[in-house]
Write an enzyme that holds these catalytic residues in place. Structure first.
Site, mmCIF file in Angstrom:
data_model
loop_
_atom_site.group_PDB
_atom_site.id
_atom_site.type_symbol
_atom_site.label_atom_id
_atom_site.label_comp_id
_atom_site.label_asym_id
_atom_site.label_seq_id
_atom_site.Cartn_x
_atom_site.Cartn_y
_atom_site.Cartn_z
ATOM 1 N N ALA A 118 49.546 133.396 7.443
ATOM 2 C CA ALA A 118 50.288 134.617 7.762
ATOM 3 C C ALA A 118 51.241 134.387 8.938
ATOM 4 O O ALA A 118 52.160 135.156 9.134
ATOM 5 C CB ALA A 118 49.321 135.742 8.105
ATOM 6 N N LYS A 119 50.999 133.327 9.713
ATOM 7 C CA LYS A 119 51.854 133.014 10.867
ATOM 8 C C LYS A 119 52.112 134.247 11.729
ATOM 9 O O LYS A 119 53.198 134.432 12.260
ATOM 10 C CB LYS A 119 53.160 132.363 10.412
ATOM 11 C CG LYS A 119 52.953 131.053 9.640
ATOM 12 C CD LYS A 119 54.263 130.377 9.282
ATOM 13 C CE LYS A 119 54.072 129.029 8.607
ATOM 14 N NZ LYS A 119 53.409 129.059 7.287
ATOM 15 N N ARG A 120 51.105 135.097 11.899
ATOM 16 C CA ARG A 120 51.274 136.310 12.670
ATOM 17 C C ARG A 120 51.419 135.981 14.143
ATOM 18 O O ARG A 120 50.967 134.927 14.616
ATOM 19 C CB ARG A 120 50.095 137.263 12.462
ATOM 20 C CG ARG A 120 50.008 137.812 11.033
ATOM 21 C CD ARG A 120 51.230 138.627 10.681
ATOM 22 N NE ARG A 120 51.062 139.347 9.420
ATOM 23 C CZ ARG A 120 51.533 138.933 8.242
ATOM 24 N NH1 ARG A 120 52.181 137.800 8.129
ATOM 25 N NH2 ARG A 120 51.357 139.668 7.159
#
Lengths: 307, 307
Positions: B106-108
């Site tokens: 998700a590379k949040r």
């Protein structure tokens, strides 16, 4: 009309560069919003989502006269799964009908076809069994630059096609933003200064009729000295400015974020407006309206003498 | 059991460090998956979501003997709105029942309470009307480090509480990853090297019984020289390695990513496995199974001599 010109038109119309952050924290939403929904839908996920929608609707009505832009922090919706995203989409639809410009604060980042999937979903259209359809249809979104140019281009390409905008994180408002962003390069620049030049190049051929670029950048209100340097480096860039109010910045510190034309920035406040009421029983909408009016006036005093 | 020890146990059990990326692109999913759903549900969003679930189920069954881990790239789900997230949650549930370790790609990234909202949603529990409930319940997720330490700590705190893991982007696999990550600092280090040390410090007190840290890092297969340096700097760090196959890296280049114990990395392939079939009519599941077996064997030849 291109995204940045549309944004400026709305700023001029309301004589305000306030952006209201719709980041509803369920536990802080007033009981009077929750109670009727709880009675009707029970303590369900769907009921919770409906509470978010109804609360947002109240805030949107309250701030409409004084705020041209709203920003949705997607984490407060997607943490609830599909029901949360439904609340986000419904809240965006209401915002659009009321004439707000809509920013999605998602800070997404990825590469090639993956970045394009995000961009298609949020800014453009997705392919549903051969039909092209909007799913979210927002006006602009925030993206993270850590992956470099080819992580940004897919967002820019889709945005260009649909007259949408992109805001790239540059110097963020949080205390540790310097861990990476302020590192000093061999050239003497800081990382964020080098990034500013890279982004300027990406955005320079994507200006609206106003002369401002559709590629905006996020610069925290909490770093006025950085903003002063960036303002000089990037005269045609709009800044999305978080960190006002709850995060500690005050209006006087915002002076350096604006150009002499009184433009060049929108200032976001979330908690300071949507949870402005001081005690139970007070009307949250009136409190939000007072807070946004006060914020608009304060900021207008420091941007090109507009009051 | 802590996340990293659980991952290692599954790697040992299947003698494989292959991670299969479930990034379904609807237009590439075989007609034989789509047809029965189209007849039953029509060309709807819900039908599309069901296609994703059924396709994933086929892949999961096919790769189960040879892959201990699956990674879901969330953009290919969330671009379809609530229906897409339903497909993601359902696919994760199936993965869990089949015993896979589950990574959310998700590379949040965000700060304080906003980052916590992401972490609560994906790794921990959210508060629903006073009850604490899992929404996604994944094993680990990817996060972006651009905001610095206080953008990472909320993810780490929630992960620690629920025995989950975090993978921080360090040196990504894409061609432009150097725009920011490879900038040379005044100290002579590159940005990603300095970040590696910052992250090591964050992860050093969060090791499992295996001695490896629950704070993993993403290092692209396409940058073997960087990996060789990072492997030496970070002996107790697991790498999540994208970029194999479709993005161009081959097994021989992966040698430097592993420790002498044959551990220290999981290698992801998405398109190269899930869309392995060469022509219409070929069974996509058999093709995926052959592809994942081949990948497992190739990678085992270069990690500690395991075949």
């Amino acid at each position: 009309m291109q995204a940045i010109d549309r944004l400026i038109a709305k700023i001029e119309e309301k004589n305000s560069c306030v952006c209201v952050g719709l980041d509803p924290r369920f536990e802080r939403i007033p009981e009077e919003v929750k109670k009727p929904i709880k009675e009707k839908m029970g303590e369900t996920l769907e009921g919770l989502a409906q509470v978010l929608i109804n609360f947002n609707y109240g805030i949107l009505e309250a701030v409409e006269p004084y705020a041209p832009v709203v920003k949705f922090q997607i984490s407060f919706y997607e943490q609830y799964g599909p029901a949360g995203l439904k609340a986000l989409i419904e809240s965006c639809k209401i915002s659009r009908e009321m004439g707000f410009e809509i920013i999605l604060d998602a800070k997404r980042n990825d590469i090639s076809s993956t970045a394009k999937a995000y961009a298609d979903g949020y800014l453009g259209k997705v392919n549903l069994w051969g039909r092209e359809e909007f799913i979210y249809d927002l006006d602009s979104m925030t993206v993270n630059p850590y992956l470099g140019k080819d992580g940004l281009e897919p967002f820019i390409e889709v945005a260009q096609k649909y007259d949408k905008g992109v805001w790239v994180l540059l110097k963020t408002s949080n205390p540790s933003s310097g861990d990476l962003q302020d590192l000093t390069l061999a050239s003497g620049e800081k990382v964020y200064e080098r990034l500013a030049l890279q982004l300027q190049e990406l955005g320079t051929n994507w200006c609206g009729e106003s002369g401002y670029s559709n590629l905006g950048m996020v610069v925290g209100a909490t770093y006025p000295e950085a903003a002063a340097r960036l303002r000089k480096m990037l005269p045609r860039t709009f800044f999305l400015i978080p960190g006002y109010g709850a995060q500690g910045a005050v209006a006087a510190e915002l002076e350096h974020f604006f150009n002499p034309d009184g433009l060049g920035g929108i200032v976001n406040s979330s908690r300071g407006i949507i949870f402005a009421r001081k005690k139970d029983g007070e009307d949250y909408k009136s409190a939000a309206r007072r807070a946004v009016l006060k914020m608009k006036q304060k900021i207008n005093t420091i941007r090109g003498g507009r009051t």
